[in-house]
Design an enzyme around this catalytic site. Structure first.
Site, PDB file in Angstrom:
ATOM      1  N   ILE A 218      45.691  45.791  49.909  1.00 56.24           N
ATOM      2  CA  ILE A 218      45.509  44.345  49.976  1.00 56.24           C
ATOM      3  C   ILE A 218      46.633  43.666  49.199  1.00 56.24           C
ATOM      4  O   ILE A 218      46.917  44.043  48.060  1.00 56.24           O
ATOM      5  CB  ILE A 218      44.141  43.929  49.409  1.00 56.24           C
ATOM      6  N   HIS A 219      47.268  42.681  49.808  1.00 58.03           N
ATOM      7  CA  HIS A 219      48.357  41.936  49.176  1.00 58.03           C
ATOM      8  C   HIS A 219      48.135  40.446  49.422  1.00 58.03           C
ATOM      9  O   HIS A 219      47.452  40.063  50.372  1.00 58.03           O
ATOM     10  CB  HIS A 219      49.707  42.338  49.771  1.00 58.03           C
ATOM     11  N   ARG A 220      48.733  39.618  48.583  1.00 60.66           N
ATOM     12  CA  ARG A 220      48.625  38.180  48.842  1.00 60.66           C
ATOM     13  C   ARG A 220      49.663  37.803  49.900  1.00 60.66           C
ATOM     14  O   ARG A 220      50.838  38.143  49.815  1.00 60.66           O
ATOM     15  CB  ARG A 220      48.749  37.353  47.571  1.00 60.66           C
TER      16      ARG A 220
ATOM     17  N   GLU B  30      45.170  34.044  40.368  1.00 53.80           N
ATOM     18  CA  GLU B  30      45.100  35.500  40.381  1.00 53.80           C
ATOM     19  C   GLU B  30      43.973  35.988  39.467  1.00 53.80           C
ATOM     20  O   GLU B  30      43.368  35.210  38.729  1.00 53.80           O
ATOM     21  CB  GLU B  30      46.448  36.086  39.930  1.00 53.80           C
TER      22      GLU B  30
END
Length: 495
Positions: A171-173, A291
């Site tokens: 999972i990445h932004r 975040e």
């Protein structure tokens, strides 16, 4: 496994399960703006985590009327409760780390099904269409009014090593930058970054699929990291083990890669070699998005770019999103962390580590509470060895609290009680300075302290809140008579 749980294999079946359990899911038809308002609402309803107060842990929430996206809905908070994760993974909340530990040891590889059976490809939009615009197709919210743009916060990014063919999911932004472009943020060391760098060095694009709205087992399993799941280990096999059934993939339509076949949305694209983009180029706020530590991250000046080739989705798709610092991040990151620590310590000293909790205040990454049992004089000191192993099991861990078997690691008040009655700062603190941690901790910066040589360097710390073995008899807690309170308070439960 229960009959209900046997039916949970995608997002929709998970929502159906939660609908059957009071207090776990609410829906609203009230119109909501995806720009800041949607997350602003859920901040109060159930975000929890490291979100600025007032917030709390509450039900998941479905918004059925998202402005500008009339044919889709948005769910938020699906994983924002450890109890809810336990319900969807069919185990007790305090046993989730053990469930994932067993799953890692007994993986079931994913399988590929034919395109005509893939629900994720019921509707297809090609980027070559002049009306194509990913920002109109996907109701990606912003968490705050100063975000760099709409973000996909829980997209399952799937790519493969161009040399070995091994695949990985993480999972990445992902920030929507234009009608067919997205920026992708990589924390150093992630496996997809290795794949991207290898492809870029060869001057080739890296095909990548982003699956949104999937089985919660996949979302949790995708957060495992090395050394528990080393490079080349496909975490989808962990999700398969949790469900005792292989995850189904499907071949993408425009790129040489696969995606999760029953996802609500799939974005097909390529990471373009040698191209970088400023994350906040459309807003100039200097900010990215909130975040997990509870602060809004700074926009990055030069992020890799994904060129979108197509978007496929189910009929009336459900967009899934999270608030960056919410309890969802705690559970997705923290439960695999717990499993990794349990696995490493158990190999070294079987039966001593009773449980682990990757604490909410550390976003599931920075802080762990270890429940350790000393059974004999030679166990003294082994509790600190367990803490050192925990740092090895999960490199981004910053603080470890060790408590005895009579302290509940999931009860913060109980842990603080141990800190106040079984801990002396000058005796029971172990400092390990100059160690690489996680770059989003704002204290890990030379501006914070001249002892920090480089951003991302931290002092890892052990707080030993256990009683010395030879003094255990002098630290016994008050014992109350065992009674059944339901005799006096009908329906009473300690759960």
């Amino acid at each position: 496994m229960s009959e209900k749980m046997n039916k949970v294999r995608d997002l929709r079946s998970a929502l159906e399960l939660l609908k059957s359990i009071p207090g776990q899911l609410i829906e609203t038809d009230e119109p909501v703006n995806p720009h800041a308002e949607l997350s602003g609402v859920y901040r109060h309803v159930g975000a929890g985590g490291t979100v600025m107060r007032p917030t709390k842990i509450g039900p998941a929430m479905v918004f059925n009327h998202v402005l500008g996206h009339e044919d889709s809905s948005v769910v938020i908070g699906l994983l924002a409760s450890r109890e809810r994760v336990g319900l969807m993974l069919d185990t007790k909340p305090e046993r989730l780390g053990f469930l994932l530990n067993e799953a890692v040891k007994n993986p079931i590889d994913p399988i590929t099904i034919s395109n005509d059976k893939a629900k994720a490809q019921e509707v297809v939009h090609y980027a070559e269409d002049p009306d194509f615009d990913i920002r109109k197709l996907i109701p990606a919210p912003t968490n705050t009014e100063e975000d760099a743009g709409p973000y996909i916060t829980i997209g399952m990014c799937y790519a493969s090593d161009s040399e070995t063919g091994e695949s990985d999911i993480t999972i990445h932004r992902l920030c929507l930058q234009s009608k067919d472009e997205m920026s992708m943020y990589f924390v150093p060391g992630r496996h997809l970054e290795v794949f991207r760098e290898k492809a870029e060095k060869a001057g080739k694009p890296l095909p990548i699929s982003i699956s949104i709205g999937v089985d919660p087992a996949i979302e949790v399993a995708a957060c495992f990291e090395a050394p528990t799941t080393p490079l080349g280990f496909n975490e989808l096999s962990v999700a398969g083990a949790i469900r005792k059934e292989a995850v189904e993939l499907v071949q993408c339509l425009t790129i040489d890669e696969k995606a999760i076949a029953n996802a609500e949305y799939v974005i097909e694209g390529e990471l373009v070699p040698g191209v970088r983009v400023r994350e906040d180029q459309n807003t100039n706020t200097g900010k990215a998005m909130p975040e997990f530590p509870g602060y809004t991250g700074s926009a990055v000046a030069d992020l890799p770019l994904i060129k979108v080739k197509a978007v496929t989705h189910r009929v009336n798709p459900i967009m899934q999103t999270v608030i960056g610092p919410s309890e969802e991040h705690v559970n997705m990151a923290g439960i695999p962390t717990e499993a990794s620590i349990l696995q490493m310590v158990e190999k070294s000293m079987p039966g001593k580590l009773l449980n682990v909790y990757a604490h909410t205040s550390g976003g599931g990454k920075y802080m762990a509470v270890l429940q350790f049992k000393k059974s004999q004089p030679s166990d003294e000191g082994r509790q600190r060895q367990a803490a050192l192993l925990a740092f090895s099991a999960f490199s981004e861990l910053k603080h470890v609290f060790i408590v005895d078997e009579d302290v509940d690691p999931f009860d913060s008040n109980d842990v603080l009680w141990a800190l106040n009655t079984r801990y002396q700062g000058d005796v029971d603190t172990v400092f390990i300075p100059g160690v690489r941690c996680h770059p989003l901790d704002p204290t890990q910066d030379p501006a914070y302290s001249p002892t920090i040589q480089e951003k991302g360097i931290s002092c890892k710390t052990i707080f030993d809140c256990t009683v010395p073995f030879h003094l255990k008899d002098e630290f016994k807690r008050s014992e109350f008579k065992e009674v059944d309170p339901s005799r006096f308070v009908p329906g009473f439960s300690n759960a």
